[in-house]
Motif scaffolding. Structure first.
Motif, PDB file in Angstrom:
ATOM      1  N   ALA A  18       0.837  -1.205   0.000  1.00 44.98           N
ATOM      2  CA  ALA A  18       0.000   0.000   0.000  1.00 44.98           C
ATOM      3  C   ALA A  18       0.870   1.253   0.000  1.00 44.98           C
ATOM      4  O   ALA A  18       0.573   2.222  -0.717  1.00 44.98           O
ATOM      5  CB  ALA A  18      -0.925  -0.013   1.211  1.00 44.98           C
ATOM      6  N   ALA A  19       1.939   1.252   0.784  1.00 43.07           N
ATOM      7  CA  ALA A  19       2.832   2.410   0.834  1.00 43.07           C
ATOM      8  C   ALA A  19       3.525   2.638  -0.511  1.00 43.07           C
ATOM      9  O   ALA A  19       3.662   3.781  -0.957  1.00 43.07           O
ATOM     10  CB  ALA A  19       3.873   2.218   1.940  1.00 43.07           C
ATOM     11  N   VAL A  20       3.937   1.571  -1.162  1.00 41.19           N
ATOM     12  CA  VAL A  20       4.581   1.697  -2.473  1.00 41.19           C
ATOM     13  C   VAL A  20       3.590   2.245  -3.499  1.00 41.19           C
ATOM     14  O   VAL A  20       3.934   3.099  -4.323  1.00 41.19           O
ATOM     15  CB  VAL A  20       5.178   0.345  -2.926  1.00 41.19           C
ATOM     16  N   GLY A  21       2.365   1.767  -3.447  1.00 43.61           N
ATOM     17  CA  GLY A  21       1.341   2.281  -4.354  1.00 43.61           C
ATOM     18  C   GLY A  21       1.077   3.760  -4.135  1.00 43.61           C
ATOM     19  O   GLY A  21       0.964   4.541  -5.091  1.00 43.61           O
ATOM     20  N   PHE A  22       1.006   4.172  -2.881  1.00 46.16           N
ATOM     21  CA  PHE A  22       0.776   5.582  -2.555  1.00 46.16           C
ATOM     22  C   PHE A  22       1.963   6.427  -3.009  1.00 46.16           C
ATOM     23  O   PHE A  22       1.781   7.521  -3.552  1.00 46.16           O
ATOM     24  CB  PHE A  22       0.540   5.737  -1.051  1.00 46.16           C
ATOM     25  N   ALA A  23       3.181   5.931  -2.812  1.00 44.49           N
ATOM     26  CA  ALA A  23       4.373   6.657  -3.252  1.00 44.49           C
ATOM     27  C   ALA A  23       4.376   6.816  -4.772  1.00 44.49           C
ATOM     28  O   ALA A  23       4.727   7.875  -5.297  1.00 44.49           O
ATOM     29  CB  ALA A  23       5.634   5.941  -2.786  1.00 44.49           C
ATOM     30  N   GLY A  24       3.981   5.773  -5.478  1.00 52.22           N
ATOM     31  CA  GLY A  24       3.901   5.857  -6.934  1.00 52.22           C
ATOM     32  C   GLY A  24       2.896   6.897  -7.387  1.00 52.22           C
ATOM     33  O   GLY A  24       3.134   7.643  -8.343  1.00 52.22           O
ATOM     34  N   LEU A  25       1.780   6.966  -6.706  1.00 49.97           N
ATOM     35  CA  LEU A  25       0.767   7.976  -7.028  1.00 49.97           C
ATOM     36  C   LEU A  25       1.311   9.380  -6.784  1.00 49.97           C
ATOM     37  O   LEU A  25       1.109  10.283  -7.607  1.00 49.97           O
ATOM     38  CB  LEU A  25      -0.483   7.731  -6.177  1.00 49.97           C
ATOM     39  N   ARG A  73       5.143  14.930 -10.755  1.00 49.07           N
ATOM     40  CA  ARG A  73       5.814  15.116 -12.046  1.00 49.07           C
ATOM     41  C   ARG A  73       5.061  16.100 -12.934  1.00 49.07           C
ATOM     42  O   ARG A  73       5.606  16.590 -13.918  1.00 49.07           O
ATOM     43  CB  ARG A  73       5.951  13.794 -12.780  1.00 49.07           C
ATOM     44  N   SER A  74       3.847  16.417 -12.578  1.00 55.04           N
ATOM     45  CA  SER A  74       3.045  17.356 -13.345  1.00 55.04           C
ATOM     46  C   SER A  74       3.644  18.753 -13.229  1.00 55.04           C
ATOM     47  O   SER A  74       3.969  19.221 -12.145  1.00 55.04           O
ATOM     48  CB  SER A  74       1.609  17.347 -12.816  1.00 55.04           C
ATOM     49  N   ILE A  85       2.802  25.121  -8.717  1.00 51.96           N
ATOM     50  CA  ILE A  85       2.040  25.509  -7.523  1.00 51.96           C
ATOM     51  C   ILE A  85       2.896  25.369  -6.275  1.00 51.96           C
ATOM     52  O   ILE A  85       2.920  26.258  -5.414  1.00 51.96           O
ATOM     53  CB  ILE A  85       0.752  24.666  -7.401  1.00 51.96           C
ATOM     54  N   LEU A  86       3.621  24.254  -6.163  1.00 53.91           N
ATOM     55  CA  LEU A  86       4.470  24.032  -4.994  1.00 53.91           C
ATOM     56  C   LEU A  86       5.612  25.043  -4.922  1.00 53.91           C
ATOM     57  O   LEU A  86       5.929  25.561  -3.848  1.00 53.91           O
ATOM     58  CB  LEU A  86       5.009  22.605  -4.996  1.00 53.91           C
TER      59      LEU A  86
END
Length: 60
Positions: free
Chosen positions: A27-34, A40-41, A47-48
């Motif tokens: 789950a953590a890897v999936g969240f990090a990928g998201l 990358r946008s 904005i950041l």
């Protein structure tokens, strides 16, 4: 005897913690990928950067 063995097999929780760690890690890897995909946008990056710039120049 067979009933006792069957009951012991059904109540055996050996490896449960390892499986829970594996699921949490996935789950953590999936969240990090998201997050990587979002950050990358160019729009989000702008904005950041603007947010950090305004926060650092707030006092002066």
């Amino acid at each position: 005897m067979a009933r006792l063995r069957r009951r012991n097999l059904l109540n055996d929780e050996e490896g449960t913690a390892t499986a829970e760690y594996a699921i949490a890690t996935m789950a953590a890897v999936g969240f990090a990928g998201l997050l990587v995909a979002i950050l990358r946008s160019e729009e989000v990056r702008g904005i950041l950067l603007d947010l950090v710039h305004r926060a650092l120049s707030f006092g002066g």
